[in-house]
Scaffold this active site. Structure first.
Site, PDB file in Angstrom:
ATOM      1  N   CYS A  82       0.839  -1.200   0.000  1.00 33.24           N
ATOM      2  CA  CYS A  82       0.000   0.000   0.000  1.00 33.24           C
ATOM      3  C   CYS A  82       0.882   1.261   0.000  1.00 33.24           C
ATOM      4  O   CYS A  82       1.513   1.564  -1.007  1.00 33.24           O
ATOM      5  CB  CYS A  82      -0.984  -0.028   1.165  1.00 33.24           C
ATOM      6  SG  CYS A  82      -2.359   1.145   0.970  1.00 33.24           S
ATOM      7  N   HIS A 180      -3.183  -5.065   1.318  1.00 33.00           N
ATOM      8  CA  HIS A 180      -2.589  -5.347   2.627  1.00 33.00           C
ATOM      9  C   HIS A 180      -2.556  -6.859   2.879  1.00 33.00           C
ATOM     10  O   HIS A 180      -3.496  -7.412   3.454  1.00 33.00           O
ATOM     11  CB  HIS A 180      -3.399  -4.668   3.737  1.00 33.00           C
ATOM     12  CG  HIS A 180      -3.272  -3.184   3.765  1.00 33.00           C
ATOM     13  ND1 HIS A 180      -2.406  -2.531   4.620  1.00 33.00           N
ATOM     14  CD2 HIS A 180      -3.900  -2.222   3.043  1.00 33.00           C
ATOM     15  CE1 HIS A 180      -2.507  -1.222   4.424  1.00 33.00           C
ATOM     16  NE2 HIS A 180      -3.403  -1.008   3.477  1.00 33.00           N
ATOM     17  N   GLU A 182      -0.947  -8.424   5.029  1.00 31.56           N
ATOM     18  CA  GLU A 182      -0.704  -8.729   6.440  1.00 31.56           C
ATOM     19  C   GLU A 182      -2.000  -8.938   7.223  1.00 31.56           C
ATOM     20  O   GLU A 182      -1.961  -9.343   8.389  1.00 31.56           O
ATOM     21  CB  GLU A 182       0.131  -7.625   7.095  1.00 31.56           C
ATOM     22  CG  GLU A 182      -0.581  -6.320   7.374  1.00 31.56           C
ATOM     23  CD  GLU A 182      -0.692  -5.394   6.173  1.00 31.56           C
ATOM     24  OE1 GLU A 182      -1.106  -4.236   6.361  1.00 31.56           O
ATOM     25  OE2 GLU A 182      -0.377  -5.830   5.049  1.00 31.56           O
TER      26      GLU A 182
END
Length: 207
Positions: A82, A180, A182
């Site tokens: 990002c 994202h 994660e």
């Protein structure tokens, strides 16, 4: 004895804890990076999501921006997510005046291309190197407007108003996603980066 790679997470701003958790789960030595000396110990680096202009200003404040640029030039594997994609881009559209980046990726990114926070969304997409779809979360995300000839496109938006937009790329030891990885509990994109670090020869300096 197998040497575990040391992968840092740039910890001046953004989703630091989430990346550390995913990396630790993959068995690497994951640590925060806030000072140049901490960067020196890393075989790879993650630049997380957050706010790209704030991140650049804080990296400058912590005297990290020039060391980051130098390590990228020297071939350090880096994964930007990002805002991290913006930080790795050579060119930024819709940036603020004087916005700085680390650079290294021969791409043009459009900042906040998918809209404001309220326009955040998620969906499945195919990513080169992985079997089965990745559930991608986009939060005030950029997209890639154009890529240089040495940049490999790893993923595009599969449907909707932004269909065909580039959202994941790789160039040599540099990798970046608009989304994202994660969040959501799927470590496969991070695994790709760990494989990149392990295959790049960046462990050699550690003996």
């Amino acid at each position: 004895m197998v040497t575990r790679p040391t992968i840092g997470v740039l910890a001046v701003q953004g989703d630091v804890r989430e990346h550390l958790g995913v990396l630790a789960g993959l068995g690497v030595d994951a640590r925060t990076v806030r000072r140049p000396a901490e960067l020196d110990d890393c075989d790879g680096l993650v630049v997380p999501g957050g706010e790209s202009t704030t991140m650049a200003k804080l990296a400058r404040t912590f005297d990290l921006l020039e060391p980051l640029r130098q390590r990228v030039k020297e071939g350090l594997p880096v994964f930007g997510t990002c805002a991290g994609m913006i930080m790795l881009a050579d060119r930024v559209e819709d940036g603020v005046p004087g916005q700085e980046t680390i650079g290294g990726l021969d791409i043009t990114v459009r900042r906040n291309a998918f809209g404001r926070q309220v326009d955040s969304f998620e969906g499945d997409l195919e990513l080169v190197g992985l079997t089965g779809p990745v559930h991608a979360v986009f939060i005030r995300a950029p997209w890639v407007e154009s890529v240089g000839e040495d940049v490999e496109v790893l993923a595009r938006v599969p449907h909707g108003p932004a269909v065909g937009r580039i959202v994941a790329v790789r160039q040599g030891p540099l990798m970046a996603t608009s989304f994202h990885p994660e969040v959501g509990g799927d470590p496969r994109v991070h695994r790709l980066f760990v494989d990149l670090v392990e295959g790049h020869g960046s462990l050699d300096h550690r003996g």
